[in-house]
Design a protein around this motif. Structure first.
Motif, PDB file in Angstrom:
ATOM      1  N   PRO A  10       0.805  -1.224   0.000  1.00  0.00           N
ATOM      2  CA  PRO A  10       0.000   0.000   0.000  1.00  0.00           C
ATOM      3  C   PRO A  10       0.842   1.281   0.000  1.00  0.00           C
ATOM      4  CG  PRO A  10      -0.723  -1.486   1.749  1.00  0.00           C
ATOM      5  CD  PRO A  10       0.494  -2.096   1.128  1.00  0.00           C
ATOM      6  N   GLU A  11       2.089   1.188   0.435  1.00  0.00           N
ATOM      7  CA  GLU A  11       2.969   2.360   0.466  1.00  0.00           C
ATOM      8  C   GLU A  11       3.641   2.625  -0.886  1.00  0.00           C
ATOM      9  OE1 GLU A  11       3.251   4.394   3.161  1.00  0.00           O
ATOM     10  OE2 GLU A  11       1.686   3.132   4.040  1.00  0.00           O
ATOM     11  N   PRO A  17       0.580  -3.742  -8.063  1.00  0.00           N
ATOM     12  CA  PRO A  17       1.680  -4.714  -8.174  1.00  0.00           C
ATOM     13  C   PRO A  17       2.844  -4.138  -8.995  1.00  0.00           C
ATOM     14  CG  PRO A  17      -0.418  -5.768  -8.585  1.00  0.00           C
ATOM     15  CD  PRO A  17      -0.682  -4.288  -8.551  1.00  0.00           C
ATOM     16  N   VAL A  18       4.042  -4.221  -8.427  1.00  0.00           N
ATOM     17  CA  VAL A  18       5.249  -3.687  -9.069  1.00  0.00           C
ATOM     18  C   VAL A  18       6.355  -4.741  -9.064  1.00  0.00           C
ATOM     19  CG1 VAL A  18       4.750  -1.295  -8.403  1.00  0.00           C
ATOM     20  CG2 VAL A  18       6.156  -2.712  -6.904  1.00  0.00           C
ATOM     21  N   THR A  22      11.381  -1.834  -7.098  1.00  0.00           N
ATOM     22  CA  THR A  22      11.167  -0.711  -8.016  1.00  0.00           C
ATOM     23  C   THR A  22       9.785  -0.114  -7.773  1.00  0.00           C
ATOM     24  OG1 THR A  22      10.005  -1.860  -9.822  1.00  0.00           O
ATOM     25  CG2 THR A  22      12.417  -2.057  -9.783  1.00  0.00           C
ATOM     26  N   ARG A  23       9.498   0.911  -8.535  1.00  0.00           N
ATOM     27  CA  ARG A  23       8.156   1.480  -8.572  1.00  0.00           C
ATOM     28  C   ARG A  23       7.567   1.278  -9.964  1.00  0.00           C
ATOM     29  NH1 ARG A  23       6.756   4.654  -4.404  1.00  0.00           N
ATOM     30  NH2 ARG A  23       5.410   5.992  -5.652  1.00  0.00           N
ATOM     31  N   VAL A  24       8.066   0.281 -10.678  1.00  0.00           N
ATOM     32  CA  VAL A  24       7.603  -0.009 -12.038  1.00  0.00           C
ATOM     33  C   VAL A  24       6.438  -1.001 -11.952  1.00  0.00           C
ATOM     34  CG1 VAL A  24       8.220  -0.956 -14.298  1.00  0.00           C
ATOM     35  CG2 VAL A  24       9.907   0.358 -12.980  1.00  0.00           C
TER      36      VAL A  24
END
Length: 77
Positions: A10-11, A17-18, A22-24
């Motif tokens: 959630p953060e 889903p990544v 990463t934040r991809v």
């Protein structure tokens, strides 16, 4: 089925889903594959490795080919 490559927190992007670390979003890979290739995805996201992509594809393949569990019908006696 738990995956070591796909993370939903959630953060991070509100739980989208990544790729781990990463934040991809995983969705970005499938968006690329709709009109492009894995190679072009890797150019667009150079910090994602081909091994990471292959692992995601393997996880998704397992999930979509898994036989669903059937609930047992309870019998009344």
């Amino acid at each position: 089925m738990k995956s070591s490559i796909i993370v939903s927190d959630p953060e991070i992007l509100g739980g989208t889903p990544v790729f781990r670390g990463t934040r991809v979003p995983i969705r970005a890979l499938f968006d690329y594959l709709q009109f492009s290739t894995i190679d072009e995805f890797l150019v667009g996201y150079p910090h994602i490795s081909r091994e990471m992509v292959n692992e995601v594809l393997a996880v998704i393949a397992k999930r979509v080919s898994a036989v669903p569990h059937r609930k047992r019908r309870e019998t009344t006696a």
